[in-house]
Design a protein around this motif. Structure first.
Motif, mmCIF file in Angstrom:
data_model
loop_
_atom_site.group_PDB
_atom_site.id
_atom_site.type_symbol
_atom_site.label_atom_id
_atom_site.label_comp_id
_atom_site.label_asym_id
_atom_site.label_seq_id
_atom_site.Cartn_x
_atom_site.Cartn_y
_atom_site.Cartn_z
ATOM 1 N N GLY A 200 0.815 -1.257 0.016
ATOM 2 C CA GLY A 200 0.066 0.020 0.061
ATOM 3 C C GLY A 200 0.984 1.236 -0.050
ATOM 4 N N GLY A 201 2.172 1.209 0.030
ATOM 5 C CA GLY A 201 2.859 2.448 -0.035
ATOM 6 C C GLY A 201 3.066 2.890 1.547
ATOM 7 N N LEU A 202 2.710 1.797 2.386
ATOM 8 C CA LEU A 202 2.860 2.410 3.803
ATOM 9 C C LEU A 202 4.216 2.794 4.484
ATOM 10 C CD1 LEU A 202 0.835 2.299 6.113
ATOM 11 C CD2 LEU A 202 1.390 0.285 6.760
ATOM 12 N N TYR A 203 5.107 2.250 3.800
ATOM 13 C CA TYR A 203 6.677 2.657 4.234
ATOM 14 C C TYR A 203 7.327 3.358 3.180
ATOM 15 C CZ TYR A 203 5.002 -0.791 7.489
ATOM 16 O OH TYR A 203 4.108 -1.371 8.704
ATOM 17 N N LEU A 204 6.914 3.730 2.085
ATOM 18 C CA LEU A 204 7.422 4.273 0.949
ATOM 19 C C LEU A 204 8.725 5.194 1.232
ATOM 20 C CD1 LEU A 204 7.635 4.416 -2.050
ATOM 21 C CD2 LEU A 204 6.129 6.074 -2.133
ATOM 22 N N GLU A 223 -1.477 9.829 -7.484
ATOM 23 C CA GLU A 223 -0.867 11.148 -7.428
ATOM 24 C C GLU A 223 0.094 11.068 -6.353
ATOM 25 O OE1 GLU A 223 -4.980 12.664 -6.336
ATOM 26 O OE2 GLU A 223 -3.862 10.680 -7.312
ATOM 27 N N ALA A 224 -0.280 10.736 -4.986
ATOM 28 C CA ALA A 224 0.724 10.762 -3.668
ATOM 29 C C ALA A 224 1.845 10.119 -4.012
ATOM 30 C CB ALA A 224 -0.234 10.412 -2.652
ATOM 31 N N LEU A 225 1.708 9.075 -4.481
ATOM 32 C CA LEU A 225 2.999 8.002 -4.660
ATOM 33 C C LEU A 225 4.046 8.695 -5.761
ATOM 34 C CD1 LEU A 225 0.917 4.574 -4.991
ATOM 35 C CD2 LEU A 225 2.069 5.726 -2.830
ATOM 36 N N PHE A 244 4.105 13.163 1.784
ATOM 37 C CA PHE A 244 3.479 11.769 1.788
ATOM 38 C C PHE A 244 2.795 11.670 3.303
ATOM 39 C CE2 PHE A 244 4.035 7.577 4.060
ATOM 40 C CZ PHE A 244 3.699 6.726 3.205
ATOM 41 N N ASP A 245 3.229 12.495 4.439
ATOM 42 C CA ASP A 245 2.492 12.296 5.548
ATOM 43 C C ASP A 245 1.099 13.162 5.249
ATOM 44 O OD1 ASP A 245 4.660 11.350 6.614
ATOM 45 O OD2 ASP A 245 5.517 13.250 7.624
ATOM 46 N N LEU A 246 0.667 13.800 4.477
ATOM 47 C CA LEU A 246 -0.449 14.243 4.483
ATOM 48 C C LEU A 246 -1.493 13.337 4.057
ATOM 49 C CD1 LEU A 246 0.124 17.443 2.078
ATOM 50 C CD2 LEU A 246 -0.124 17.582 4.705
#
Length: 307
Positions: A200-204, A223-225, A244-246
């Motif tokens: 999920g991109g949790l630790y991207l 778009e966040a990724l 990313f934090d948003l």
């Protein structure tokens, strides 16, 4: 036709959902809109028929039809998930995908005893069945497959099989695995391996800092990724993590085991990409309370983005 994936591929390959209507039939018009949305967000490519795409719930004919539809809709590189309990079925689907213009094929170790020799033999058999011209993505997702794979074995497979050009890294915890793989490449004695990360991109941000090339996952805000990866590659890791934090509260909410796909589809429906948020049975269904929680998280995200 898009260029095949390779050992230096980087960016974001979004894992595509498969839209269904309320009867469980594939909604082809929604699939078209979904592919268009993904392209508009600036992703590098798409990955279809993965676990998020509910590939295990599709018939063989449906899988081929999804491949044909997506590849006809976009010029972006498309990786196709072809994992299947039957090696013959896997090879047939892989050859069909490559004939239609896929950029690569994604496979997981087959379920069974977590022995290196068994995993190694299976991946060699897959590579032989597909042939040397099919670029392979090795999906390392032991939380789903029950088969942990060491960094040593991943490197051994990548060195023995030139067509294994990419790792979809989804081990958890697994940051040290990325570090180990990159450390092996420092003296130039072994070929580089492209690493795109899932979960999920949790630790991207941490994965990018360890040497990952980007993401291959299905967050409903691609778009966040894209922006996180672009900022990191531009030498702005703090800005990447701030952005990313948003999205992190919503991204984290999507990672609920068993519910994440239903939540993602609900968001994609709200974004106008798909007409119905249904998963194919058996699958989760959101309650009114679940939807209200999601609505609140989305509203809070929109407020933060405006600020």
């Amino acid at each position: 036709m898009a260029q095949p994936i390779h050992r230096d591929t980087r960016g974001v390959f979004i894992i595509a959902a498969t839209p269904f209507d309320q009867t469980g039939a594939i909604d082809w018009n929604s699939l078209d809109r979904l592919v268009d949305l993904y392209a508009q967000t600036g992703v590098t490519g798409l990955t279809i028929l993965g676990m998020m795409g509910e590939a295990d719930k599709l018939t063989a004919d449906e899988r081929r039809a999804v491949i044909d539809r997506v590849l006809a809709r976009t010029d972006l590189p498309v990786v196709v998930g072809i994992s299947d309990p039957g090696l013959g079925n896997l090879a047939d689907l892989g050859r069909h995908a490559m004939d239609k213009g896929a950029a690569g094929l994604m496979v997981t170790p087959d379920r069974g005893p977590a022995r290196d020799d068994r995993v190694e033999g299976y991946i060699h058999a897959v590579a032989a069945a597909l042939g040397p011209d099919a670029p392979l993505v090795f999906q390392d997702f032991p939380l789903a497959t029950g088969v942990p794979v060491s960094a040593r074995l991943i490197r051994q497979l990548s060195e023995a099989l030139p067509q294994m050009v990419m790792l979809k890294h989804e081990d958890w915890p697994g940051l040290t695995k990325i570090s180990a793989l990159r450390a092996q490449e420092r003296d130039g004695a072994v070929a580089r391996l492209s690493i795109l990360c899932g979960n999920g991109g949790l630790y991207l941000p941490q994965e990018l800092a360890r040497g990952a090339d980007g993401a291959m996952t299905g967050f409903a805000y691609p778009e966040a990724l894209v922006q996180t990866v672009d900022l990191h590659h531009a030498g702005q890791p703090d800005a990447a993590e701030d952005l990313f934090d948003l999205y992190l509260p919503l991204l984290r909410h999507e990672q609920q085991p068993g519910w994440g796909l239903a939540l993602r589809k609900q968001i994609l429906m709200r974004r106008g990409a798909i007409a119905c948020a249904a998963t194919r049975a058996p699958g989760p269904r959101l309650t009114p309370t679940d939807i209200a929680e999601l609505d609140r998280l989305i509203a809070r995200l929109e407020q933060r983005l405006q600020r």
